[in-house]
Scaffold this active site. Structure first.
Site, PDB file in Angstrom:
ATOM      1  N   HIS A   1       0.857  -1.191   0.000  1.00 32.26           N
ATOM      2  CA  HIS A   1       0.000   0.000   0.000  1.00 32.26           C
ATOM      3  C   HIS A   1       0.890   1.237   0.000  1.00 32.26           C
ATOM      4  O   HIS A   1       0.970   1.978   0.974  1.00 32.26           O
ATOM      5  CB  HIS A   1      -0.937  -0.005   1.199  1.00 32.26           C
ATOM      6  CG  HIS A   1      -2.042   1.003   1.107  1.00 32.26           C
ATOM      7  ND1 HIS A   1      -3.332   0.738   1.505  1.00 32.26           N
ATOM      8  CD2 HIS A   1      -2.064   2.283   0.665  1.00 32.26           C
ATOM      9  CE1 HIS A   1      -4.089   1.805   1.315  1.00 32.26           C
ATOM     10  NE2 HIS A   1      -3.327   2.763   0.808  1.00 32.26           N
TER      11      HIS A   1
ATOM     12  N   HIS B   1       1.888   4.855  -1.624  1.00 32.78           N
ATOM     13  CA  HIS B   1       1.685   6.043  -2.455  1.00 32.78           C
ATOM     14  C   HIS B   1       3.083   6.505  -2.868  1.00 32.78           C
ATOM     15  O   HIS B   1       3.855   6.980  -2.028  1.00 32.78           O
ATOM     16  CB  HIS B   1       1.001   7.158  -1.668  1.00 32.78           C
ATOM     17  CG  HIS B   1      -0.407   6.857  -1.257  1.00 32.78           C
ATOM     18  ND1 HIS B   1      -1.496   7.527  -1.791  1.00 32.78           N
ATOM     19  CD2 HIS B   1      -0.916   5.978  -0.360  1.00 32.78           C
ATOM     20  CE1 HIS B   1      -2.607   7.067  -1.233  1.00 32.78           C
ATOM     21  NE2 HIS B   1      -2.276   6.124  -0.359  1.00 32.78           N
TER      22      HIS B   1
ATOM     23  N   LYS C   1      -6.161  -0.396  -8.981  1.00 28.62           N
ATOM     24  CA  LYS C   1      -6.624   0.136  -7.702  1.00 28.62           C
ATOM     25  C   LYS C   1      -7.903   0.938  -7.904  1.00 28.62           C
ATOM     26  O   LYS C   1      -7.942   1.900  -8.681  1.00 28.62           O
ATOM     27  CB  LYS C   1      -5.544   1.035  -7.089  1.00 28.62           C
ATOM     28  CG  LYS C   1      -6.004   1.839  -5.870  1.00 28.62           C
ATOM     29  CD  LYS C   1      -6.374   0.942  -4.691  1.00 28.62           C
ATOM     30  CE  LYS C   1      -6.997   1.742  -3.550  1.00 28.62           C
ATOM     31  NZ  LYS C   1      -6.120   2.794  -3.031  1.00 28.62           N
TER      32      LYS C   1
ATOM     33  N   HIS D   1     -10.430   0.793  -2.163  1.00 26.71           N
ATOM     34  CA  HIS D   1     -10.729   1.739  -1.081  1.00 26.71           C
ATOM     35  C   HIS D   1     -12.167   2.157  -1.352  1.00 26.71           C
ATOM     36  O   HIS D   1     -12.453   2.852  -2.316  1.00 26.71           O
ATOM     37  CB  HIS D   1      -9.737   2.909  -1.173  1.00 26.71           C
ATOM     38  CG  HIS D   1     -10.052   4.094  -0.317  1.00 26.71           C
ATOM     39  ND1 HIS D   1      -9.076   4.780   0.368  1.00 26.71           N
ATOM     40  CD2 HIS D   1     -11.198   4.757  -0.052  1.00 26.71           C
ATOM     41  CE1 HIS D   1      -9.610   5.806   1.011  1.00 26.71           C
ATOM     42  NE2 HIS D   1     -10.902   5.804   0.757  1.00 26.71           N
TER      43      HIS D   1
ATOM     44  N   HIS E   1      -7.040  -0.843   4.156  1.00 28.41           N
ATOM     45  CA  HIS E   1      -7.478  -0.308   5.467  1.00 28.41           C
ATOM     46  C   HIS E   1      -8.926  -0.712   5.764  1.00 28.41           C
ATOM     47  O   HIS E   1      -9.837   0.115   5.854  1.00 28.41           O
ATOM     48  CB  HIS E   1      -7.275   1.202   5.583  1.00 28.41           C
ATOM     49  CG  HIS E   1      -7.475   1.982   4.334  1.00 28.41           C
ATOM     50  ND1 HIS E   1      -8.660   2.036   3.670  1.00 28.41           N
ATOM     51  CD2 HIS E   1      -6.610   2.767   3.635  1.00 28.41           C
ATOM     52  CE1 HIS E   1      -8.527   2.799   2.603  1.00 28.41           C
ATOM     53  NE2 HIS E   1      -7.301   3.258   2.563  1.00 28.41           N
TER      54      HIS E   1
ATOM     55  N   HIS F   1      -6.517  13.903   1.543  1.00 30.93           N
ATOM     56  CA  HIS F   1      -7.627  13.782   0.601  1.00 30.93           C
ATOM     57  C   HIS F   1      -8.126  15.132   0.096  1.00 30.93           C
ATOM     58  O   HIS F   1      -9.253  15.242  -0.385  1.00 30.93           O
ATOM     59  CB  HIS F   1      -8.749  12.939   1.214  1.00 30.93           C
ATOM     60  CG  HIS F   1      -8.329  11.514   1.392  1.00 30.93           C
ATOM     61  ND1 HIS F   1      -8.293  10.624   0.356  1.00 30.93           N
ATOM     62  CD2 HIS F   1      -7.861  10.851   2.479  1.00 30.93           C
ATOM     63  CE1 HIS F   1      -7.849   9.467   0.795  1.00 30.93           C
ATOM     64  NE2 HIS F   1      -7.575   9.583   2.078  1.00 30.93           N
TER      65      HIS F   1
ATOM     66  N   ASP G   1       0.511   2.723   3.688  1.00 27.67           N
ATOM     67  CA  ASP G   1      -0.217   3.925   3.249  1.00 27.67           C
ATOM     68  C   ASP G   1       0.728   5.128   3.288  1.00 27.67           C
ATOM     69  O   ASP G   1       0.414   6.204   3.793  1.00 27.67           O
ATOM     70  CB  ASP G   1      -1.449   4.179   4.114  1.00 27.67           C
ATOM     71  CG  ASP G   1      -2.583   4.867   3.361  1.00 27.67           C
ATOM     72  OD1 ASP G   1      -2.340   5.334   2.231  1.00 27.67           O
ATOM     73  OD2 ASP G   1      -3.696   4.951   3.889  1.00 27.67           O
TER      74      ASP G   1
END
EC number: 3.5.1.5
Length: 569
Positions: free
Chosen positions: A136, A138, A219, A248, A274, A322, A362
């Protein structure tokens, strides 16, 4: 007449043997050696006056006749399949032997031949694990790679293009152009890598294009719109092209509830990120999806484990990651809906039961790339303190708990993403991605990281000192991470369709590209020691979580091991 040696003296010389116990760092976790594959009296050890010398523990055997390139002596192996003492032989960047090393002309029971061309790494007094796997990621900045490597992680999978707004929020490398550039960037990074394309589309063409371009998975992320239509389309492409789908889900329940997502998945294999929900997903009950046999549930490390600081730090992290505005009430409400103490507490217990199967980072998007292994064993410690020994364990050791938790960051992510034939465990034939730990620093600071048979990271002292040990001692990249040594030590994971598309030649890649395999047939039952399928429900008013009718709750930790004691600056 045989020479007798005390158990303590033996452990100090050759490392612990069968029945000896070792405490892991400052945790309450105790491992016990289950079996010793070395031969008493014929152990090998390197050094002045020691065994690995010509005519003694070193044979005349050349490499071409079976001598290994490297031997790790007397290592205490911790893997999903057990806890054993053994020598480990490496050749051509792969693990070729786990057993007894030495000279078959002078020693008994030799299964790993040491010759003049063999290098030695002293494993006595150290714990050896497989390199960690973080699925996971980024890919926001390349500096993550060194940070991950310094923590014992040798394989990273995820998505991104750098610090773009989309990457800050979602683990997607969207489109053939960006996938190609990231595959080219991987050439200079000393870890195994794989990139996920964007899976959010209702028709297949753009998804298939990304898989052919080199994506090893797809994803689905709510910030791009995870609707039942995109879920179905993405999984349909994945089934045809044999890549994993990560999801997600829809926090706001705009396009449906968790039941609608389960219906759209239609029993097909999917890796849920998650799964507790603080990182995103149907509020408040995405956690119930861990009871589905086709779901491969993972956690990210910001909620591992539940502590007195967990809730407080999450809100600001979420707003930044976000692209939310604290001045907009709806954005604040969106963020607050994801952060629930009840489900985070239940997540601890579901990991301990083996119902959650994987832990990942993450990275820079609420999680910390260098803390996956640390947070995993902090969770194991917290659960031992709060829940006691597992039924499979005894008063003497925590072996089952330890093998369960190491599986969450090694073999299980490898199985989930179709790369377990290459990495994820200490088994013959697999890539020699190995991490050596001093027991007092287990889970927090590796002593040595081997990547594809070459040392790429190690604790190292002053380079101008007369010996390697004077301070300042800290982790530094080693020769295996530089120049043309890097490419043959690392793998880039792509799809079979990308291999058929000759993506390696088209992008002029030096690293070996390897296709992911059998991603669509793996179910939760295949995940090692973490395949429990409880029936989970969430009270919509109180957010209390129940598994098979039993309330799952625990107190937040006030203090943790593997923390400031090791990280004073």
């Amino acid at each position: 007449m045989p020479y007798r040696i005390s158990r303590q003296a033996y452990a100090e010389t050759y490392g612990p043997t069968t029945g000896d116990r070792v405490r892991l760092a400052d945790t309450d976790l105790i491992l016990e050696v289950e079996k010793d594959y070395t031969v008493y009296g014929d152990e090998v050890k390197f050094g002045g006056g020691k065994v690995i010398r010509d005519g003694m523990g070193q044979s005349q055997t050349p490499r071409t006749e079976g001598a290994v390139d490297t031997v790790i002596t007397n290592a205490l192996i911790l893997d999903w399949w057990g806890i054993v003492k053994a020598d480990v032989g490496l050749k051509d960047g792969r693990i070729v032997g786990i057993g007894k090393a030495g000279n078959p002309d002078t020693q008994q029971g030799v299964t790993i031949v040491v010759g003049p061309g063999t290098e030695a790494i002293a494993g006595e007094g150290h714990i050896l694990t497989a390199g960690g796997i973080d699925t996971h990621i980024h890919f926001i900045c390349p500096q993550q790679i060194e940070t991950a490597l310094a923590s014992g992680v040798t394989t990273l999978m995820g998505g991104g293009t750098g610090p773009a707004t989309g990457t800050n929020a979602t683990t997607c490398t969207p489109g053939a152009f960006h996938i190609g550039r990231m595959l080219q960037a991987a050439e200079g990074l000393p870890v195994n890598l794989g990139f996920f394309g964007k899976g959010n589309a209702s028709t297949p063409e753009a998804l298939e294009e990304q898989v052919r371009a080199g994506a090893c998975g797809l994803k689905l992320h709510e910030d791009w719109g995870t609707t039942p239509a995109t879920i179905d389309a993405c999984l349909s492409v994945a089934d045809r092209m044999d890549v994993q789908v990560c999801i997600h889900t829809d926090t706001l329940n705009e396009a449906g509830f968790v039941e609608d997502t389960i219906a759209a998945i239609k029993g097909r294999t999917i890796h849920t990120f998650h799964t507790e929900g603080a990182g995103g997903g149907h509020a408040p009950d995405i956690i119930k999806i861990c009871g589905e046999a086709n779901v491969l549930p993972s956690s990210t490390n910001p909620t591992r484990p539940y502590t007195r600081n967990t809730l407080e730090e999450h809100l600001d992290m979420l707003m930044v990651c976000h692209h939310l505005d604290p001045k907009i009430p709806e954005d604040v409400a969106f963020a607050e809906s994801r952060i629930r103490r009840e489900t985070i507490a239940a997540e601890d217990i579901l990991h301990d039961l083996g119902a959650f199967s994987i832990i990942a980072s993450d990275s820079q998007a609420m999680g910390r790339v260098g803390e996956v292994i640390t947070r995993t064993f902090q969770t194991a410690h917290k659960m031992k303190v709060q829940r006691g020994a597992l039924p499979e364990d005894s008063a003497r050791n925590d072996n089952h708990r330890l093998t369960r938790y190491i599986a969450k960051v090694t073999i299980n992510p490898a199985l989930a993403h179709g790369i377990s034939s290459e990495v994820g465990s200490i088994e013959t034939g697999k890539l020699a991605d190995l991490v050596l730990w001093k027991p007092g620093f287990f889970g927090i600071r590796p002593e040595l990281v081997v990547k594809g048979g070459s040392i790429v990271w190690a604790q190292m002292g002053d380079a101008n000192a007369s010996i390697p040990t004077p301070g300042p001692v800290h982790g530094r990249p080693m020769f295996g991470a530089f120049g043309k040594a890097l490419a043959p030590s690392c793998l880039t994971f792509v799809s079979e369709a990308a291999m058929d598309n000759d993506i390696q030649s088209k992008l002029r890649l030096d690293r070996t590209c390897m296709a992911v395999k059998e991603t669509r047939s793996v179910g939760k039952s295949a995940l090692k020691l973490n395949a429990a399928l409880p029936k989970v429900s969430v009270d919509p008013q109180t957010y209390e979580v129940f598994a098979d009718g039993e309330l799952l709750t625990c107190e937040p930790a006030e203090v943790l091991p593997l923390a400031q004691r090791y990280l004073l600056l």
